[in-house]
Design a protein around this motif. Structure first.
Motif, PDB file in Angstrom:
ATOM      1  N   PRO A 193     -13.673  -8.469 -82.602  1.00 10.76           N
ATOM      2  CA  PRO A 193     -12.459  -8.729 -81.580  1.00 10.76           C
ATOM      3  C   PRO A 193     -12.836  -7.945 -80.277  1.00 10.76           C
ATOM      4  O   PRO A 193     -13.751  -6.886 -80.296  1.00 10.76           O
ATOM      5  CB  PRO A 193     -11.450  -7.692 -82.045  1.00 10.76           C
ATOM      6  CG  PRO A 193     -11.737  -7.824 -83.756  1.00 10.76           C
ATOM      7  CD  PRO A 193     -13.151  -7.952 -83.785  1.00 10.76           C
ATOM      8  N   GLU A 194     -12.721  -8.418 -79.024  1.00 15.98           N
ATOM      9  CA  GLU A 194     -13.055  -7.990 -77.958  1.00 15.98           C
ATOM     10  C   GLU A 194     -12.434  -6.370 -77.861  1.00 15.98           C
ATOM     11  O   GLU A 194     -11.277  -6.007 -78.136  1.00 15.98           O
ATOM     12  CB  GLU A 194     -12.173  -8.691 -76.857  1.00 15.98           C
ATOM     13  CG  GLU A 194     -12.693  -8.206 -75.238  1.00 15.98           C
ATOM     14  CD  GLU A 194     -11.845  -9.173 -74.336  1.00 15.98           C
ATOM     15  OE1 GLU A 194     -12.754  -9.506 -73.488  1.00 15.98           O
ATOM     16  OE2 GLU A 194     -10.781  -9.357 -74.264  1.00 15.98           O
ATOM     17  N   LYS A 198     -11.540 -12.810 -77.678  1.00 17.33           N
ATOM     18  CA  LYS A 198     -10.241 -12.269 -76.944  1.00 17.33           C
ATOM     19  C   LYS A 198      -9.242 -12.104 -77.914  1.00 17.33           C
ATOM     20  O   LYS A 198      -8.905 -13.017 -78.802  1.00 17.33           O
ATOM     21  CB  LYS A 198      -9.684 -13.266 -75.678  1.00 17.33           C
ATOM     22  CG  LYS A 198     -10.872 -12.750 -74.508  1.00 17.33           C
ATOM     23  CD  LYS A 198     -10.238 -13.374 -73.307  1.00 17.33           C
ATOM     24  CE  LYS A 198     -10.902 -13.329 -72.148  1.00 17.33           C
ATOM     25  NZ  LYS A 198     -11.171 -11.908 -71.519  1.00 17.33           N
ATOM     26  N   ASP A 199      -8.345 -10.954 -78.043  1.00 18.46           N
ATOM     27  CA  ASP A 199      -7.033 -11.049 -78.654  1.00 18.46           C
ATOM     28  C   ASP A 199      -6.263 -12.381 -78.593  1.00 18.46           C
ATOM     29  O   ASP A 199      -5.974 -12.931 -77.389  1.00 18.46           O
ATOM     30  CB  ASP A 199      -6.050  -9.927 -78.230  1.00 18.46           C
ATOM     31  CG  ASP A 199      -6.448  -8.334 -78.693  1.00 18.46           C
ATOM     32  OD1 ASP A 199      -7.239  -8.637 -79.643  1.00 18.46           O
ATOM     33  OD2 ASP A 199      -5.904  -7.411 -78.057  1.00 18.46           O
ATOM     34  N   GLY A 200      -5.952 -12.902 -79.629  1.00 20.80           N
ATOM     35  CA  GLY A 200      -5.212 -13.888 -79.838  1.00 20.80           C
ATOM     36  C   GLY A 200      -5.945 -15.266 -79.841  1.00 20.80           C
ATOM     37  O   GLY A 200      -5.383 -16.329 -79.985  1.00 20.80           O
ATOM     38  N   PHE A 222      -4.142 -13.007 -84.681  1.00 19.74           N
ATOM     39  CA  PHE A 222      -4.581 -11.643 -84.684  1.00 19.74           C
ATOM     40  C   PHE A 222      -4.665 -11.127 -83.174  1.00 19.74           C
ATOM     41  O   PHE A 222      -5.150 -11.608 -82.249  1.00 19.74           O
ATOM     42  CB  PHE A 222      -5.855 -11.447 -85.700  1.00 19.74           C
ATOM     43  CG  PHE A 222      -5.653 -11.903 -86.633  1.00 19.74           C
ATOM     44  CD1 PHE A 222      -4.729 -11.387 -87.673  1.00 19.74           C
ATOM     45  CD2 PHE A 222      -7.089 -12.583 -87.421  1.00 19.74           C
ATOM     46  CE1 PHE A 222      -4.682 -11.894 -88.909  1.00 19.74           C
ATOM     47  CE2 PHE A 222      -6.709 -12.890 -88.756  1.00 19.74           C
ATOM     48  CZ  PHE A 222      -5.801 -12.589 -89.560  1.00 19.74           C
ATOM     49  N   VAL A 223      -4.278  -9.723 -83.315  1.00 23.51           N
ATOM     50  CA  VAL A 223      -4.342  -9.082 -81.924  1.00 23.51           C
ATOM     51  C   VAL A 223      -5.000  -7.612 -82.370  1.00 23.51           C
ATOM     52  O   VAL A 223      -4.095  -7.108 -83.371  1.00 23.51           O
ATOM     53  CB  VAL A 223      -2.925  -8.742 -80.887  1.00 23.51           C
ATOM     54  CG1 VAL A 223      -3.183  -7.791 -80.063  1.00 23.51           C
ATOM     55  CG2 VAL A 223      -2.531 -10.003 -80.762  1.00 23.51           C
ATOM     56  N   ILE A 224      -5.946  -7.064 -82.050  1.00 23.23           N
ATOM     57  CA  ILE A 224      -6.499  -5.856 -82.329  1.00 23.23           C
ATOM     58  C   ILE A 224      -5.474  -4.447 -82.249  1.00 23.23           C
ATOM     59  O   ILE A 224      -5.205  -4.451 -81.040  1.00 23.23           O
ATOM     60  CB  ILE A 224      -8.087  -5.563 -82.008  1.00 23.23           C
ATOM     61  CG1 ILE A 224      -8.572  -4.545 -82.725  1.00 23.23           C
ATOM     62  CG2 ILE A 224      -7.835  -5.459 -80.640  1.00 23.23           C
ATOM     63  CD1 ILE A 224     -10.182  -4.330 -82.235  1.00 23.23           C
ATOM     64  N   ASP A 238      -4.566  -0.910 -81.086  1.00 24.16           N
ATOM     65  CA  ASP A 238      -5.224   0.056 -80.164  1.00 24.16           C
ATOM     66  C   ASP A 238      -5.976   1.165 -80.965  1.00 24.16           C
ATOM     67  O   ASP A 238      -6.951   1.478 -80.727  1.00 24.16           O
ATOM     68  CB  ASP A 238      -4.400   0.852 -79.326  1.00 24.16           C
ATOM     69  CG  ASP A 238      -3.774  -0.158 -78.486  1.00 24.16           C
ATOM     70  OD1 ASP A 238      -4.279  -1.109 -77.883  1.00 24.16           O
ATOM     71  OD2 ASP A 238      -2.537   0.314 -77.933  1.00 24.16           O
ATOM     72  N   ARG A 274      -9.642  -0.129 -81.380  1.00 27.98           N
ATOM     73  CA  ARG A 274     -10.458  -0.443 -80.242  1.00 27.98           C
ATOM     74  C   ARG A 274     -11.436   0.809 -79.952  1.00 27.98           C
ATOM     75  O   ARG A 274     -11.098   2.069 -80.169  1.00 27.98           O
ATOM     76  CB  ARG A 274      -9.596  -0.441 -79.034  1.00 27.98           C
ATOM     77  CG  ARG A 274      -8.632  -1.559 -78.979  1.00 27.98           C
ATOM     78  CD  ARG A 274      -8.048  -1.871 -77.666  1.00 27.98           C
ATOM     79  NE  ARG A 274      -7.036  -2.995 -77.878  1.00 27.98           N
ATOM     80  CZ  ARG A 274      -7.204  -4.172 -77.768  1.00 27.98           C
ATOM     81  NH1 ARG A 274      -8.580  -4.635 -77.502  1.00 27.98           N
ATOM     82  NH2 ARG A 274      -6.314  -5.202 -78.012  1.00 27.98           N
TER      83      ARG A 274
END
Length: 72
Positions: free
Chosen positions: A9-10, A49-51, A60-62, A64, A67
């Motif tokens: 994930p970015e 990128k997220d999404g 998926f969205v990482i 916070d 990160r």
């Protein structure tokens, strides 16, 4: 030429972590293939990128908390 492609994930990895992954992955391949493989080994870390990825209809969205700290 050995080639390893890692997708993460970015923002999940810092520059230092990426450098360590490249180094350790190269060392692992050298253990299997001999020192002659070192100068020809390519490790590509692609940031998604997220999404931009998901499973079973879930995008998926990482979070916070996962990160890497921002580099200054």
């Amino acid at each position: 030429m050995p080639f390893v492609n890692i997708k993460t994930p970015e923002g999940a990895l810092s520059k230092v972590q990426k450098e360590e992954i490249v180094h350790r992955t190269t060392d692992m391949l050298v253990d299997y293939l001999s020192e002659a493989a070192r100068p020809h080994t390519m490790v590509l870390i692609e940031e998604v990128k997220d999404g931009g990825y998901g499973r079973a209809d879930e995008i998926f969205v990482i979070p916070d908390a996962y990160r890497a700290p921002r580099e200054s």
